[in-house]
Design a protein around this motif. Sequence first.
Motif, PDB file in Angstrom:
ATOM      1  N   UNK A  16       1.003   9.119 -12.951  1.00 40.74           N
ATOM      2  CA  UNK A  16       0.793   6.924 -12.601  1.00 40.74           C
ATOM      3  C   UNK A  16      -0.092   7.372 -13.994  1.00 40.74           C
ATOM      4  N   UNK A  19      -0.141   3.853 -16.453  1.00 40.31           N
ATOM      5  CA  UNK A  19      -1.098   2.402 -16.139  1.00 40.31           C
ATOM      6  C   UNK A  19      -1.946   3.359 -17.356  1.00 40.31           C
ATOM      7  N   UNK A  41      -0.010  -3.296  -7.736  1.00 38.69           N
ATOM      8  CA  UNK A  41      -1.026  -2.758  -8.545  1.00 38.69           C
ATOM      9  C   UNK A  41      -2.021  -2.419  -7.311  1.00 38.69           C
ATOM     10  N   UNK A  42      -2.686  -1.008  -7.245  1.00 32.50           N
ATOM     11  CA  UNK A  42      -2.414   0.171  -7.659  1.00 32.50           C
ATOM     12  C   UNK A  42      -1.527   0.908  -7.288  1.00 32.50           C
ATOM     13  N   UNK A  43      -0.578   1.587  -8.503  1.00 35.93           N
ATOM     14  CA  UNK A  43       0.378   2.131  -8.651  1.00 35.93           C
ATOM     15  C   UNK A  43       0.664   2.934  -7.090  1.00 35.93           C
ATOM     16  N   UNK A  44       1.927   2.337  -6.876  1.00 36.23           N
ATOM     17  CA  UNK A  44       2.407   2.815  -5.458  1.00 36.23           C
ATOM     18  C   UNK A  44       4.249   3.163  -6.164  1.00 36.23           C
ATOM     19  N   UNK A  90     -12.228  -9.265  -8.026  1.00 38.09           N
ATOM     20  CA  UNK A  90     -10.901  -9.482  -7.931  1.00 38.09           C
ATOM     21  C   UNK A  90     -10.308 -10.419  -8.460  1.00 38.09           C
ATOM     22  N   UNK A  98      -3.255  -9.055  -7.400  1.00 35.64           N
ATOM     23  CA  UNK A  98      -4.772  -8.512  -7.033  1.00 35.64           C
ATOM     24  C   UNK A  98      -5.107  -7.798  -8.127  1.00 35.64           C
ATOM     25  N   UNK A  99      -6.079  -7.990  -9.437  1.00 39.16           N
ATOM     26  CA  UNK A  99      -5.818  -6.340 -10.043  1.00 39.16           C
ATOM     27  C   UNK A  99      -7.719  -6.120  -9.661  1.00 39.16           C
ATOM     28  N   UNK A 100      -8.381  -4.838  -9.725  1.00 40.78           N
ATOM     29  CA  UNK A 100      -9.629  -4.938  -9.627  1.00 40.78           C
ATOM     30  C   UNK A 100     -10.831  -4.471 -10.854  1.00 40.78           C
ATOM     31  N   UNK A 101     -11.220  -4.529 -11.222  1.00 46.68           N
ATOM     32  CA  UNK A 101     -12.036  -4.763 -12.757  1.00 46.68           C
ATOM     33  C   UNK A 101     -13.531  -5.176 -12.326  1.00 46.68           C
TER      34      UNK A 101
END
Lengths: 136, 396
Positions: A16, A19, A41-44, A90, A98-101
Motif C-alpha cells: 500500500x 499511495x 480506493x482504499x487499496x485492496x 466523502x 469515493x475518497x474520504x479526507x
Amino acid sequence: MAAYDKFLPEGLPAWQRPFWDSLREHDVRVQKCSGCGAFRHVPKELCNRCHSSEATWSPISGTGRVYTYTVVRRAPTPAYQAEAPYVLVHVEMAEGFRMIGSLTVDDPRTVRIGQDVRITYEDVDADWSILRFEPA
Amino acid sequence: MPWRRREAAVAGVYQTPQGDLSDRTQPEVWFECAKGACTDAGLTLADVEGIIGDGPQGAGIRSRLPGAALGHDLLGKPLRYQASSSVGAAASASGLNLAVHAVETGLADAVLVVNAVAGRPEGSTSADRDQAVAAMAKLSGPYEYVYGTTRVSDYATLAMRHMHEFGTTSEQLAEVAVAQRHGATLHPLSFHGHRGEITVDDVVKSRMVADPLHLLDCCAINQGGGAVLVTTADTVRAQGRHAPVGLLGYGEGHSHIDPSSAPSLASFDAPAMAADRAFELAGVSRDDIDVAGIGDHFTINVLFGLEAAGFCKTGESGQFVTGGALAIGGRLPTNTAGGFLSFSHAGACGIFTMIELIEQLRGTAGARQVSGARHGYLNGVGGAMQNSFSAILGQV
Ligand SMILES: [Zn+2]
C-alpha cells in the motif's frame, strides 16, 4: 515544525506504500484494476468487479464533488481537538470512486453536498503527507 | 444417531445495573450474569453445555481456540458447543441464532450468551470517556482515522446524506432519543433513566458533536452486563417460570468494511436483505410486529433500521417517527428500555435490546409493557451500517 501528534498510519502493508508515497510526491496515484479498468480506493488486493489481483498505481484528475460530510466538534484526541471544528468529507471523484479526507475551509457552515473540491496535500513530517481537499 | 429436531426458547435472562462498574472485576460481573440467567431459568451454571462468544477475562483462558478455553479451564468440565457471531456490537444478540441452532439440532441442551464490561480496561470499553472515544476512533482503518474520524463522525456522514436525499430533520432524529429516554425512566437498571425525560428541544439544543448529530443523538458510554440462556422450549415449559420466547425467523446482511465500497450511504441493501429473510422465515408481516428493538448507536441508526426492515419506505423514516410513534403506546414501540442511547451501550450491547424484547414478549416488562405484545422485531448493526442481523421473536 513541532512534532506531529495526530494519528499516522500504522501497520500498513508494503504493497500500500505507493499511495502514501504518491501523497508525499504531491502527485496522487490510485489503484486502477488491470482486469477491468476500474479505479478503487482504499487499496485492496482484489477487484470486487472482476476479481483480478493485478492493478497499477495511476494518476487521477484530483477533482470531485462532496458526496457527504460532517463537521467534527468532539475530536478523538487533544491534537485533533485543537483544530476542531474541522470538516470531514466523502468525495465522489471524477473517476467514479469515493475518497474520504478532510476539507480545508475557513467557515464550516459554507460546506455543501455537491460542491466541487480538489485534492491538496499536507506535509505533516519528513515521512508522511496526508491527503486533504479544498474547494475547487 | 439422527439430528434432533426440537424447538428452542429463551429460558432465562439477567442484567446488572448499567453504569460505572470499574470497581468490580470483569469475571465477577460475567459470572453474576451467567448465574443470573441460569437462576431465572430455574437451572444452574452446571447445566450449561454451550457458550456463545467469549468467556470471562482471566488467567489462562486467552487463546486462539476460544472454545477450548471455556472447557476444563473455565467450567471444570468439557464444553459441548462454542461459536461466535461477527455482527459487531450486536454479536451477542445475533448469537441467539447460534444458541438456538445448537439446541434445536441437539448439539447442546443449554447455551449461554453473556456480555460483561467492568473493571478498568484500557481502550474502547474503558469507563473513561476520553479514553474510550480515542480507542474507538482507531477501530476504523488508517484511510479514515488519520483525518480525525470518530464513531460519531462515521454515522454523522450517513445522517447528513440521509438529510440531503430525503429532507430528514434534526427534530425527527430527536424523536428517537425522546421516546427511548421515556422508556429508560421506567427501567430501574438503565444508565440514563435517572436523568429524567427529555424533549425534542433538549436534543436539538444539546451540544453538537459531529454535524448533524447532537450529544443527545449519541449512545451512552458506560459499563454493565447481561446474559441470556437458551434451552429447549419443552424445558422452559416444564419449569413453568416464563412463557417460552423463541426465534421465529432470522437473517443477516454483510455489506462493506470500507465506506467507499457501499453503493449508497443513505440507504442500505444488506440490512434490508437481513430483514426480508427474517420475515420470510417467520411467516409474519410487518403489520404483525407489536414491539421492536433496533440498533441505535445514534438516533439515525433507528431511522435506517426502520427503512431497512420495511416498516416504512426508503426516505420516509423521518415522517414515520414523528409524533411519538416509537414510544410505548405509539405505532411501533421501539427500544422500550432506552436502547443504547439511554439504557446501555456496554460492550456487545445488542444483548440488552434483545432482553427487553424478551421481557415484552413474556409480558413482564412492567411499566414499559406494550399491551398484547406477541411479535417482536430485533435488529442489530456492526460498525456504521457495515453488517447487520434481523430476527423475529415470539412465543413458541
Ligand atoms: Zn477489475
